[in-house]
Write an enzyme that holds these catalytic residues in place. Sequence first.
Site, PDB file in Angstrom:
ATOM      1  NE  ARG A  37      -3.768   2.129   2.535  1.00  0.00           N
ATOM      2  CZ  ARG A  37      -4.941   2.105   1.921  1.00  0.00           C
ATOM      3  NH1 ARG A  37      -5.266   1.033   1.210  1.00  0.00           N
ATOM      4  NH2 ARG A  37      -5.779   3.119   1.989  1.00  0.00           N
ATOM      5  CG  LEU A  70       0.133  -1.852  -7.483  1.00  0.00           C
ATOM      6  CD1 LEU A  70      -0.411  -3.156  -8.053  1.00  0.00           C
ATOM      7  CD2 LEU A  70       0.357  -0.839  -8.578  1.00  0.00           C
ATOM      8  CG  ASN A  94       0.212 -13.029   5.187  1.00  0.00           C
ATOM      9  OD1 ASN A  94       0.513 -12.163   4.369  1.00  0.00           O
ATOM     10  ND2 ASN A  94       0.701 -13.037   6.419  1.00  0.00           N
ATOM     11  N   GLY A  96      -5.980 -10.535   6.472  1.00  0.00           N
ATOM     12  CA  GLY A  96      -7.002 -10.987   7.401  1.00  0.00           C
ATOM     13  C   GLY A  96      -8.248 -11.482   6.688  1.00  0.00           C
ATOM     14  CE  LYS A 135      -9.955  -8.541  12.497  1.00  0.00           C
ATOM     15  NZ  LYS A 135      -9.877  -7.105  12.863  1.00  0.00           N
ATOM     16  CG  ASP A 167       3.490 -15.274  11.921  1.00  0.00           C
ATOM     17  OD1 ASP A 167       2.367 -15.543  11.476  1.00  0.00           O
ATOM     18  OD2 ASP A 167       3.715 -14.287  12.631  1.00  0.00           O
ATOM     19  N   GLY A 228      15.470 -35.334  32.941  1.00  0.00           N
ATOM     20  CA  GLY A 228      16.382 -36.080  33.801  1.00  0.00           C
ATOM     21  C   GLY A 228      17.776 -35.520  33.653  1.00  0.00           C
TER      22      GLY A 228
END
Length: 404
Positions: A37, A70, A94, A96, A135, A167, A228
């Site tokens: 973005r 973009l 990936n 939400g 989510k 992830d 142990g």
Amino acid sequence: MAALDGMRILDMTQFEAGTCCTQSLAFLGADVVKVERPGVGDPGRGRAAGGTVDREYFVNWNSNKRSITLHLDTPEGRDLLLRMVPRYDVFVENYGPGVVEKLDIGYDVMREIHPEIIYVRIKGFGTSGPHAHYKCMDMVAQAAAGAFSITGEPDGPPMRPGPTMGDAGTGMQAALAVTAAWAQKQRTGEGQLIELSMQEAMTYYLRTAVSRTRYGEFPAQRTGNGTGPFTSLYPCKGNGPNDYVFIMAVNPRMWAGVCRAIGKPDLLDDQRFADPGRRDANRDQLFGEIAAWTRTKTKREAMTALAEAGVCASQVYETSDLFTDPHLAQRGFIHELHHADHGDIRLLGWPARMSRSQVEIEAAPLLGEHTEEVLGEDLGLDEAAIAALRDAGAIGREMLDRGR
């Protein structure tokens, strides 16, 4: 040639699960174009909080990629993405739940444009089932898969695991699925939809613990730092928070090696420790014998003595120790490179070594650094066309603002 030379990936991922997938493929030679973005980019950059320099977190997870910006929520930006799709083999996202659907760039849309596309979706709980709309981030996936329940001391609460396996572990499985789908595509010419649930992916790393449940009849138990004296953490000289050595002496030869390393071969004839049953019954005394020696050694000295005696052991490395470890340095695992904002940096390498495939590690891209380059290559757009798209708000102007 690089193993995945020729594979092209549109990377619409954020934070870690998706970025791990695409970075892994980039390290194997794929051309990865990260779609971000304008102005903000992948939230992992940290710019949503007002930052202007990418966080070290982002730099570590996005090596060997190119970045374009973009505005996908504008008709022009979405159109640019869809025009680019036929030039790529793989699309990875990936985001939400519901984001891809809102943008109307789902598998059906891309398959109509490019039937051979390999379309990857990474979601916390998958795209179906009653939890599909929940989510999820790394530690939520680990809690949902059972990892918390087996981490911690037996008499303490569940504990958050250290590694981000929810992830990164999911991302690695996605990368494997992509390479398999690409190999299948070479034979059939067909693309496909790949979906991973982070909850389900995490369970793969719990199979050893699950194997102690009689096929799910009861829960696996927490074992803390050992089960142990021969699978345990021992304190070392220095008394720092990580001045410890971990020992796994799992057979008679290693038990003898421990005795030699600590300078007490007579313990082999000590009736308290004559067989596994008696060693377990007298575990506190045996732990004390070994710990009395480790406390006189630094963790590296203890590791070296034990390992040279044939015992499976390691000092507890701090993350900073990795960058100065002579073993990793000699193997060329620590890479020095230059980042435009961070200057000279060091990054850890890619673990898979292939005799006929070599890919140099490159610094993570600046936000939008390759927008003009990629749009020119993929769509044949000239400077005037790109300027018009920038003025229309379809693409970002990050590199112009940097004076480049």
